[in-house]
Enzyme design. Structure first.
Site, mmCIF file in Angstrom:
data_model
loop_
_atom_site.group_PDB
_atom_site.id
_atom_site.type_symbol
_atom_site.label_atom_id
_atom_site.label_comp_id
_atom_site.label_asym_id
_atom_site.label_seq_id
_atom_site.Cartn_x
_atom_site.Cartn_y
_atom_site.Cartn_z
ATOM 1 N N TYR A 1 0.733 -1.356 0.086
ATOM 2 C CA TYR A 1 0.069 -0.005 -0.064
ATOM 3 C C TYR A 1 0.916 1.216 -0.050
ATOM 4 C CZ TYR A 1 -3.422 3.628 1.643
ATOM 5 O OH TYR A 1 -4.303 4.625 1.878
ATOM 6 N N ASP B 1 8.968 2.529 -0.406
ATOM 7 C CA ASP B 1 8.173 3.232 0.209
ATOM 8 C C ASP B 1 8.675 2.642 1.802
ATOM 9 O OD1 ASP B 1 6.132 4.019 1.829
ATOM 10 O OD2 ASP B 1 4.654 3.475 0.278
ATOM 11 N N LYS C 1 5.142 8.995 9.019
ATOM 12 C CA LYS C 1 5.144 8.456 10.151
ATOM 13 C C LYS C 1 6.150 9.064 11.202
ATOM 14 C CE LYS C 1 2.506 4.627 8.770
ATOM 15 N NZ LYS C 1 0.960 5.073 9.037
#
Length: 408
Positions: free
Chosen positions: A147, A242, A270
């Protein structure tokens, strides 16, 4: 105990009238684990959440991995408070933006220049645009189960073949947007090689989570990342990692440090924002200089490099220079693994882990029982548990005991 808006049920009813589905991100609805109402959090501290009814839970979600020092970390909170006194948003360059970029570049040898943005989705979207602009190619190769945010071109699912042109995975995504997205199975290097052989001439990049974190934690198979690096070198495509989840979590230099494979472009989020909305993408200087105002690839954002978010990020990243942080995270992760691995397939890479149940219904039952015992894990089988420095041996042992009780 009532919230300011009434009971939890009253709050949920009002939320559904005002917000689509009652939540601002789908997983929060907790439908996948069979709950009629989501958890509404009032406050959090350290390893614990407190809901609007005053119940406390050991929290293994930690804002989906963003909090490596736990909730309301005093040093981070003080950094944000001090920054807020000087203003919450300027829309102009600041010193802390430069300092935070320096911390990222120092941690990731593959990143020579970095651009700050506000979310992982925005970082992924921008990195893909940059890869296309820098290579003058259109196609991208991604992997099923990985994702990269809700970017139209990356919301693609596999067709019927081993490596096929992507089909839209969401309403509202036109077929022609995913027509240049190739989807291949994760950890299948032969399939990726076949895709590169078929589509490589027009391939701008290969984008991958170096440790999958959105189908549960799935480590890379031996040789998989190295193979992708070789395929990109041979085809002229860029390798994009990613590392929104893995960056500063599985090592200070992310998965690239842990596995010894270098990316051309890196996506971060994050932890890099210290729990506030901030993300980044970076890479080789020659690639990054394709961005405006130096080059023809346009990217901009009013809140990029927000002063509160950069203050939080700096507070966290500066402390992550200490190698003992990762030694302690590894120790705590290993203790959790030792306690849970007897109950099924348990996958862990550093401070991220997943206990896979027999099926999603079994996981939903486990989630509900743990919640009743004051343990909050991800409300989806296909997410991770995140170990933080706020999780002590007591929280780990309490969690293990609760899981033991479920399986006994």
């Amino acid at each position: 105990m009532r919230s300011a808006l009434g009971t939890r049920s009253e709050l949920w009813a009002r939320a559904q009238r005002l917000i689509p589905g009652g939540v601002n991100s789908p997983v929060r609805a907790m439908r996948a684990v069979g709950l009629d109402e989501p958890l509404f959090v009032r406050r959090a501290e350290g390893a614990y959440l407190e809901d609007v009814a005053g119940r406390r839970y050991v929290d293994w979600v930690q804002s989906w991995g963003a909090l490596i020092f736990g909730h309301a970390d005093p040093e981070t909170v003080e950094a944000v408070r001090a920054a807020a006194l000087d203003g919450t948003s300027f829309g102009a360059a600041t010193e802390r933006e430069v300092e935070l970029a320096g911390e990222i570049v120092d941690a990731f040898p593959s990143v020579e220049m970095v651009r700050l943005v506000s979310s992982g989705t925005e970082a992924a979207m921008s990195a893909i645009r940059l890869a296309r602009g820098a290579t003058r190619r259109d196609r991208i190769l991604k992997f099923a189960g990985c994702y990269h945010g809700h970017v139209d071109a990356l919301l693609a699912e596999a067709g019927s073949g081993i490596a096929t042109l992507g089909l839209p995975a969401s309403a509202g995504v036109p077929g022609d947007v995913t027509a240049n997205t190739i989807v291949s199975p994760y950890n299948d290097l032969d399939a990726a090689a076949g895709a590169v052989a078929q589509y490589g001439e027009g391939l701008a990049c290969v984008i991958v989570e170096p440790v999958a974190g959105n189908m549960g934690v799935v480590p890379p198979a031996p040789g998989f990342l190295e193979g992708l690096r070789a395929l990109c070198d041979a085809s002229g495509a860029l390798l994009v990692f990613d590392e929104v989840i893995t960056g500063f979590r599985v090592a200070r230099g992310g998965a690239q440090e842990r596995f010894g494979v270098t990316a051309d472009l890196t996506i971060l989020g994050k932890i890099v924002g210290g729990g506030l909305p901030l993300a980044a993408f970076g890479g080789r200087a020659d690639l990054m200089q394709e961005l405006a105002p130096l080059g023809p690839v346009y990217q901009a954002g009013t809140l990029s490099g927000n002063p509160l978010a950069t203050a939080a990020g700096l507070s966290v990243l500066r402390r992550l220079r200490d190698p003992s942080v990762y030694e302690e995270l590894e120790r705590r992760g290993a203790r959790l693994e030792a306690g849970l691995s007897g109950h099924g397939r348990f996958e862990r890479v550093g401070a991220m882990a997943t206990l896979f149940a027999e099926d999603t219904e079994r996981y939903a039952a486990l989630f509900r029982q743990l919640l009743e015992r004051g343990i909050y894990v991800a409300p989806s089988q296909f997410e991770a548990m995140f170990v933080s420095l706020a999780h002590g041996d007591d929280e780990i042992d309490r969690t293990v005991e609760a899981v033991d009780a479920f399986f006994s």
